[in-house]
Design a protein around this motif. Sequence first.
Motif, mmCIF file in Angstrom:
data_model
loop_
_atom_site.group_PDB
_atom_site.id
_atom_site.type_symbol
_atom_site.label_atom_id
_atom_site.label_comp_id
_atom_site.label_asym_id
_atom_site.label_seq_id
_atom_site.Cartn_x
_atom_site.Cartn_y
_atom_site.Cartn_z
ATOM 1 N N ILE A 1 0.841 -1.205 0.000
ATOM 2 C CA ILE A 1 0.000 0.000 0.000
ATOM 3 C C ILE A 1 0.878 1.258 0.000
ATOM 4 N N LEU A 2 1.953 1.218 0.754
ATOM 5 C CA LEU A 2 2.855 2.378 0.793
ATOM 6 C C LEU A 2 3.490 2.604 -0.575
ATOM 7 N N ARG A 3 3.858 1.498 -1.237
ATOM 8 C CA ARG A 3 4.453 1.630 -2.575
ATOM 9 C C ARG A 3 3.432 2.230 -3.536
ATOM 10 N N LEU A 4 2.180 1.761 -3.440
ATOM 11 C CA LEU A 4 1.121 2.303 -4.291
ATOM 12 C C LEU A 4 0.956 3.811 -4.044
ATOM 13 N N LEU A 5 0.855 4.192 -2.783
ATOM 14 C CA LEU A 5 0.697 5.610 -2.454
ATOM 15 C C LEU A 5 1.859 6.415 -3.023
ATOM 16 N N HIS A 6 3.050 5.891 -2.837
ATOM 17 C CA HIS A 6 4.246 6.560 -3.333
ATOM 18 C C HIS A 6 4.156 6.767 -4.848
ATOM 19 N N ASP A 7 3.767 5.721 -5.579
ATOM 20 C CA ASP A 7 3.692 5.816 -7.044
ATOM 21 C C ASP A 7 2.635 6.827 -7.484
ATOM 22 N N LEU A 8 1.461 6.765 -6.839
ATOM 23 C CA LEU A 8 0.374 7.676 -7.219
ATOM 24 C C LEU A 8 0.783 9.123 -6.976
ATOM 25 N N VAL A 9 1.439 9.337 -5.847
ATOM 26 C CA VAL A 9 1.837 10.690 -5.482
ATOM 27 C C VAL A 9 2.875 11.221 -6.464
ATOM 28 N N GLN A 10 3.793 10.342 -6.862
ATOM 29 C CA GLN A 10 4.805 10.728 -7.850
ATOM 30 C C GLN A 10 4.142 11.101 -9.178
ATOM 31 N N GLN A 11 3.166 10.276 -9.605
ATOM 32 C CA GLN A 11 2.520 10.511 -10.892
ATOM 33 C C GLN A 11 1.719 11.807 -10.891
ATOM 34 N N ASP A 12 0.990 12.045 -9.804
ATOM 35 C CA ASP A 12 0.073 13.189 -9.779
ATOM 36 C C ASP A 12 0.695 14.443 -9.169
ATOM 37 N N GLY A 13 1.811 14.296 -8.504
ATOM 38 C CA GLY A 13 2.482 15.447 -7.908
ATOM 39 C C GLY A 13 1.686 16.117 -6.797
ATOM 40 N N LEU A 14 0.820 15.344 -6.111
ATOM 41 C CA LEU A 14 0.047 15.993 -5.058
ATOM 42 C C LEU A 14 0.831 16.033 -3.745
ATOM 43 N N GLY A 15 0.404 16.901 -2.855
ATOM 44 C CA GLY A 15 1.016 16.965 -1.535
ATOM 45 C C GLY A 15 0.312 15.976 -0.621
ATOM 46 N N VAL A 16 1.035 15.450 0.350
ATOM 47 C CA VAL A 16 0.457 14.462 1.248
ATOM 48 C C VAL A 16 0.802 14.783 2.693
ATOM 49 N N LEU A 17 -0.196 14.623 3.555
ATOM 50 C CA LEU A 17 0.048 14.639 4.995
ATOM 51 C C LEU A 17 -0.306 13.244 5.490
ATOM 52 N N LEU A 18 0.729 12.477 5.804
ATOM 53 C CA LEU A 18 0.552 11.076 6.196
ATOM 54 C C LEU A 18 0.754 10.972 7.704
ATOM 55 N N ILE A 19 -0.321 10.596 8.390
ATOM 56 C CA ILE A 19 -0.271 10.493 9.850
ATOM 57 C C ILE A 19 0.082 9.067 10.235
ATOM 58 N N THR A 20 1.088 8.913 11.068
ATOM 59 C CA THR A 20 1.493 7.575 11.471
ATOM 60 C C THR A 20 2.217 7.629 12.808
ATOM 61 N N HIS A 21 2.158 6.508 13.556
ATOM 62 C CA HIS A 21 2.969 6.460 14.765
ATOM 63 C C HIS A 21 4.244 5.684 14.485
ATOM 64 N N ASN A 22 4.470 5.357 13.206
ATOM 65 C CA ASN A 22 5.527 4.434 12.812
ATOM 66 C C ASN A 22 6.613 5.142 11.997
ATOM 67 N N LEU A 23 7.775 5.311 12.602
ATOM 68 C CA LEU A 23 8.869 5.987 11.897
ATOM 69 C C LEU A 23 9.364 5.175 10.706
ATOM 70 N N GLY A 24 9.157 3.860 10.742
ATOM 71 C CA GLY A 24 9.540 3.033 9.606
ATOM 72 C C GLY A 24 8.740 3.410 8.364
ATOM 73 N N VAL A 25 7.452 3.715 8.544
ATOM 74 C CA VAL A 25 6.599 4.151 7.437
ATOM 75 C C VAL A 25 7.118 5.475 6.876
ATOM 76 N N VAL A 26 7.497 6.358 7.770
ATOM 77 C CA VAL A 26 8.036 7.653 7.343
ATOM 78 C C VAL A 26 9.286 7.437 6.494
ATOM 79 N N ALA A 27 10.165 6.557 6.962
ATOM 80 C CA ALA A 27 11.416 6.302 6.234
ATOM 81 C C ALA A 27 11.123 5.755 4.840
#
Length: 319
Positions: A191-217
Amino acid sequence: MLEIRDLHLAMRSFEGEAHVLNGISLSVARGEVWGLVGETGCGKSLTGLSVSRLVAQPPGRYLRGQVIFDGQDVLSMPGAALRALRGRRIGMIFQDPTTNLNPAFRVASQMIDVALHAGAPNRRAARDGAIRMLDRVGIVDAAKRVDDYPHQFSGGMRQRVLIAMALLGRPDLLVADEPTTALDVSVQAQILRLLHDLVQQDGLGVLLITHNLGVVAQICSHVAVMYAGNVVETGPVRAIFRTPCHPYTRALLEALPGAGAARGALRSLAGQVPNLFTPPPGCRFAPRCPRATPECEAGTPPLAELAPAHRVACLHPHA
Ligand SMILES: Nc1ncnc2c1ncn2[C@@H]1O[C@H](COP(=O)(O)OP(=O)(O)O)[C@@H](O)[C@H]1O
Ligand SMILES: [Mg+2]
């Protein structure tokens, strides 16, 4: 595109009024993927909900500050302008029912409603748009699956459907609250890879809320670390992982199991998160901070720029 300025929010409950956001400042530009991290209860969800004015008032009460989206203050704009923003300019993925799937309706009817709100000219076009978007987020056989009910999808597939719904209006900003927390690690990575790809394609800004620093990395370009209603450190992910300057950020990173570990949920530090009904004076981290001095109790330290774009709210930051 998005600029949260000195946002203060109080929440009323039977115990009294808690000062849950204590001067949040944060900005997200197009193409940036911001991770908003911190332990449970630090105010991440309320910050995310504030971006679309989704905090109920009462029990919420904004004491100060603004949420500027494209030059307009979301917190004071008229209801009609706000509704035009939600789902069209700002896509949302939250665990609450307003932005989640309703188990009682087929995915098609829920997506058609969203697509019509987002400007599709008629139901036919809305349905076609929904199918295309499901296909884009990796739902196999989308033209058939669109008529299924939410429970007919696995957890990971439901999350893909939610992402598709959030993107239907072609938003400029996506706010996603713990979108992968409930998923297995391998599905989470997909899911993270998908989000990453979509964001790259569309150039949108994202605010991703997480308690997981691994997700951030894994997918963020920038990170804002929160502690007890304050943003304590913000900046580019690489700078913050390489040189964490706030003692709290440093403690979080040290608690990660191995550098860059993908599953590193935040572990608790010595001491306790403060009670927000009676927060400590000054820096809210001071009671747990190894570097605290009496000056730290004098007032909330401002976010100061230590290196380009790297800001820290601390009187005694690490260099
Ligand atoms: N509806 C509410 N009424 C009263 N207090 C709330 C409500 N929602 C959240 N809070 C309080 O506000 C603080 C921040 O909550 P939240 O933003 O959900 O934290 P996070 O998402 O970081 O876990 C918590 O202390 C929580 O108890
Ligand atoms: Mg939350």
